[in-house]
Each structure stands twice: as C-alpha cells, then as structure tokens.
Design a protein around this motif. Structure first.
Motif, short mmCIF file in Angstrom:
data_model
loop_
_atom_site.label_atom_id
_atom_site.label_comp_id
_atom_site.label_asym_id
_atom_site.label_seq_id
_atom_site.Cartn_x
_atom_site.Cartn_y
_atom_site.Cartn_z
N GLY A 2 -0.45 5.52 -10.76
CA GLY A 2 -1.11 4.40 -10.10
C GLY A 2 -1.63 3.35 -11.05
O GLY A 2 -2.47 2.53 -10.67
N LEU A 3 -1.15 3.34 -12.31
CA LEU A 3 -1.62 2.37 -13.30
C LEU A 3 -0.70 1.15 -13.34
O LEU A 3 0.51 1.28 -13.24
CB LEU A 3 -1.65 3.01 -14.70
CG LEU A 3 -2.61 4.18 -14.90
CD1 LEU A 3 -2.45 4.76 -16.30
CD2 LEU A 3 -4.06 3.76 -14.65
N THR A 4 -1.29 -0.02 -13.50
CA THR A 4 -0.51 -1.24 -13.64
C THR A 4 -0.38 -1.60 -15.12
O THR A 4 -1.08 -1.07 -15.98
CB THR A 4 -1.18 -2.42 -12.90
OG1 THR A 4 -2.43 -2.71 -13.54
CG2 THR A 4 -1.41 -2.06 -11.44
N ASP A 36 0.55 7.37 -4.39
CA ASP A 36 1.42 7.59 -5.53
C ASP A 36 1.73 9.08 -5.70
O ASP A 36 1.23 9.93 -4.96
CB ASP A 36 0.82 7.01 -6.81
CG ASP A 36 -0.61 7.50 -7.07
OD1 ASP A 36 -0.91 8.64 -6.67
OD2 ASP A 36 -1.41 6.76 -7.65
N PHE A 37 2.55 9.39 -6.71
CA PHE A 37 2.92 10.78 -6.99
C PHE A 37 1.70 11.66 -7.19
O PHE A 37 1.62 12.78 -6.70
CB PHE A 37 3.77 10.84 -8.27
CG PHE A 37 5.24 10.61 -8.05
CD1 PHE A 37 5.70 9.88 -6.97
CD2 PHE A 37 6.17 11.13 -8.95
CE1 PHE A 37 7.05 9.65 -6.79
CE2 PHE A 37 7.53 10.91 -8.77
CZ PHE A 37 7.97 10.17 -7.69
N LEU A 38 0.75 11.15 -7.97
CA LEU A 38 -0.40 11.96 -8.34
C LEU A 38 -1.19 12.40 -7.13
O LEU A 38 -1.68 13.54 -7.07
CB LEU A 38 -1.30 11.17 -9.31
CG LEU A 38 -2.47 11.95 -9.91
CD1 LEU A 38 -1.99 13.17 -10.68
CD2 LEU A 38 -3.30 11.04 -10.82
N GLU A 39 -1.33 11.53 -6.17
CA GLU A 39 -2.08 11.87 -4.95
C GLU A 39 -1.42 13.05 -4.23
O GLU A 39 -2.11 13.96 -3.75
CB GLU A 39 -2.14 10.66 -4.03
CG GLU A 39 -3.29 10.68 -3.05
CD GLU A 39 -4.64 10.63 -3.76
OE1 GLU A 39 -5.51 11.45 -3.41
OE2 GLU A 39 -4.83 9.79 -4.65
N ILE A 40 -0.10 13.02 -4.15
CA ILE A 40 0.63 14.12 -3.51
C ILE A 40 0.54 15.37 -4.36
O ILE A 40 0.34 16.48 -3.85
CB ILE A 40 2.11 13.73 -3.29
CG1 ILE A 40 2.21 12.46 -2.43
CG2 ILE A 40 2.88 14.86 -2.61
CD1 ILE A 40 3.61 11.89 -2.33
N LEU A 41 0.66 15.20 -5.68
CA LEU A 41 0.63 16.34 -6.61
C LEU A 41 -0.70 17.08 -6.53
O LEU A 41 -0.75 18.31 -6.60
CB LEU A 41 0.88 15.84 -8.03
CG LEU A 41 1.17 16.89 -9.10
CD1 LEU A 41 2.43 17.67 -8.77
CD2 LEU A 41 1.31 16.22 -10.46
#
Length: 344
Positions: free
Chosen positions: A61-63, A129-134
């Motif tokens: 989630g980083l820009t 994002d991926f991390l939230e699901i992970l």
C-alpha cells in the motif's frame, strides 16, 4: 515459496493463488497499474521504477512518494545482487550485503504490519491491498507472512522489470511487430472515452500483445533455470535420479531448440498464432504445482504499460547495450534507448 516443499509449499501456494485470483481483475488493481504507467512515462527523466512502484503499492500500500518506498527499493536491489552469489558471509561481499538488506526489509515489513494492525484496531479504515488480505490468513506464521511479502516483491519486480525491458528491446528491433502492436492498442483506445481507464475486457482483447509477451519470454529466457531436489529415488526415462540429488531444468535449452521451435533464434511473435502457449515445450513460468501464481499479473502490467508507451513514444535501442545473462538476464547499461514523444 521457491524452496519450500510438501505441505508448507502447498499452504503458501494456496495463499498466493487466492491473492492473485482476488486481485487480477479488480478495477482498483487495473487502474493502479495504468495510473502508475502514465505517471512513469510522463516523468521518465526522473528514472522512477515502474514495476517496483506497482508491486509495492499492491503488496504494502506504499506510493512512490513515501520515504519508505525508496528505502525498501535500495535494500531490495542489494538483496537481489546477492541472491545468487557465493554464500560466504564476509563483510563487504554481495552475499553479506544481501543478508543485511533482507534483515532491514523484514524489519520494515514487520513495522508496517504492526502499524496496519493498530490502524485496523482503531477502525481507521481498511486498505485494499495484498497485505490486508494476508493479515487475515491464519494458516501462516508471522515470519511466513513477512517472507511471503518478500517473495511477492521479488516476483513482482525483478522478473517483471526484466521482461518489460526485453519486450521494449525486441520491439525496437522489429518494426513490423511494433506497428501491428500499435494498431491493436489504437483500436482498443478508439472504443473508449478520453482518459477512460482500461479494464479486464480490454486486456482480453490484446491478442497480439500476448503473442509479443510470450515470444519475449521464449526468446529472452528471463528465468534460465530452476533447481529441484529429489525427495526420493525418481525414474525418468532411462535415468535414475537418486534421493537427495538436485536437478536443474534449463529452460533455455528447450526455448532455443530449433527442433522444438522453428527458427528458434529469431524473434517472431506471429509463431504464437498457431503454436500452443500452454504446451510443455514452453515453460517460462514453470509448470504444474510450481507454476508461478503471479504470471497473469506480470502480463497485465506489461500489456497496460505497452498500451501507453506505443501510443505516445517512438524509440530505438542502442546497439551497444545487448542483453546478457550473469546470472540473470540484464542489460549492461540498463537498456539505453533513443526516445521521441509522438506529436498529437
């Protein structure tokens, strides 16, 4: 995930497939890819990293504007340089720097995970994002989740950026392929409103784009080989592979074999109009349970990048900058090209 076996590999792969399946056709993901592609093309003089910016946005989630992104990229490049090196931990060697860089990346990822958990606990909004699901996956330990993030950055940046460079390089040497590709993308763009985002249906219409990507994978051989360890005695044709031995399938030997692919040493994307893309003679992403789960994401990223590159720029590659393998495919000078923006 590259070295895991048995149940551990199965758990990690199931998580990866779930993440990719959820993500690949989501409008938010597709829009992020296109938005970053346009941003990068409009500011190439700043030498920003397209594929890294895409994957770190989707995974953490980083820009590109956030300080952490630059720090992670710097450490990640050091990590990559030592990933395939003599494993001697002597200060100053690529291996030692890679181990240190991985430790710093892991610490940063753990801090981001803790911050995200704290944020979610305060009901400050959930990121998509991926991390939230992970974080919601309870079959992985904390260390496995951190390692999974590193695997995602590795697959989403290193091989994808190399493939993208190879496509640009080969198209610069094939005016016919470049022109046909440009026409395909102009036709897709003509059916959309000005500044309207591409979607999943647009991607599925990019038939010749798929041919170009597949041919770059075959001809360029981004991944030269993998290694596998026999867990038991294996009989392969007339050969016995003893338990404990390591096997190195060399993809290049098949992809550049003229008895398997006609005119194998020629870049010819039209071959894929008749040739099966899923046959065992073409394995750029591996096969079976070891097939790369993120392969479709890489193709989407490259297709959307080409969509805007072809309609806005013309380029020629410098003859002195040819791809070489040591041990990865890379361009000695980073792929030097002469670039001209198209007049509107």
């Amino acid at each position: 995930m590259l070295v895991a076996v048995g149940d551990t590999h199965k758990r990690l792969r199931n998580v990866a497939i779930s993440l990719v399946s959820i993500t690949k056709s989501k409008p938010e993901f597709l829009n992020d890819i296109e938005r970053i592609a346009v941003q990068i093309l409009n500011s190439w003089k700043d030498k920003q990293q397209f594929s890294f910016n895409v994957i770190i946005k989707q995974v953490l989630g980083l820009t590109s504007e956030e300080p952490e992104t630059g720090k992670i990229l710097e450490d990640f490049l050091a990590f990559m340089r030592g990933l395939v090196s003599i494993p001697l931990y002597i200060p100053g060697t690529p291996y030692a720097r890679a181990v240190q860089a991985r430790s710093r990346i892991s610490s940063r990822v753990k801090a981001i995970i803790e911050e995200r958990r704290s944020r979610n606990g305060r009901s400050c909004g959930v990121r998509n994002d991926f991390l939230e699901i992970l974080l919601s996956v309870d079959t992985l330990s904390e260390d496995e989740k951190v390692s999974f993030v590193l695997d995602s950055l590795l697959g989403g940046y290193e091989t994808t950026s190399l493939l993208m460079a190879m496509v640009v390089h080969l198209l610069g040497q094939s005016p016919a392929a470049s022109e046909q590709l440009k026409l395909e993308h102009e036709q897709i763009r003509s059916s959309k409103e000005r500044d309207e985002f591409l979607n999943w249906e647009d991607y599925k219409k990019m038939g010749f784009t798929q041919n170009v990507i597949n041919e770059a994978l075959r001809y360029g051989n981004i991944v030269k080989f993998v290694h596998r360890k026999a867990l038991k005695d294996v009989k392969f044709r007339d050969h016995l592979i003893p338990s404990g031995w390591k096997v190195l399938p060399v993809f290049t030997a098949v992809h550049l074999d003229s008895s398997v692919h006609a005119d194998a040493l020629q870049f010819h994307p039209w071959r894929w109009e008749a040739q099966d893309q899923t046959c065992k003679k073409f394995t750029p992403f591996g096969g079976g349970s070891r097939c790369c789960p993120g392969s479709e994401l890489a193709k989407i990223e490259i297709a959307f990048f080409l969509h805007h590159l072809l309609q806005n720029f013309r380029w020629t590659a410098e003859d002195v900058d040819q791809p070489m393998a040591y041990p990865y495919v890379e361009f000695g000078k980073g792929l030097l090209i002469n670039l001209d923006r198209c007049s509107i």
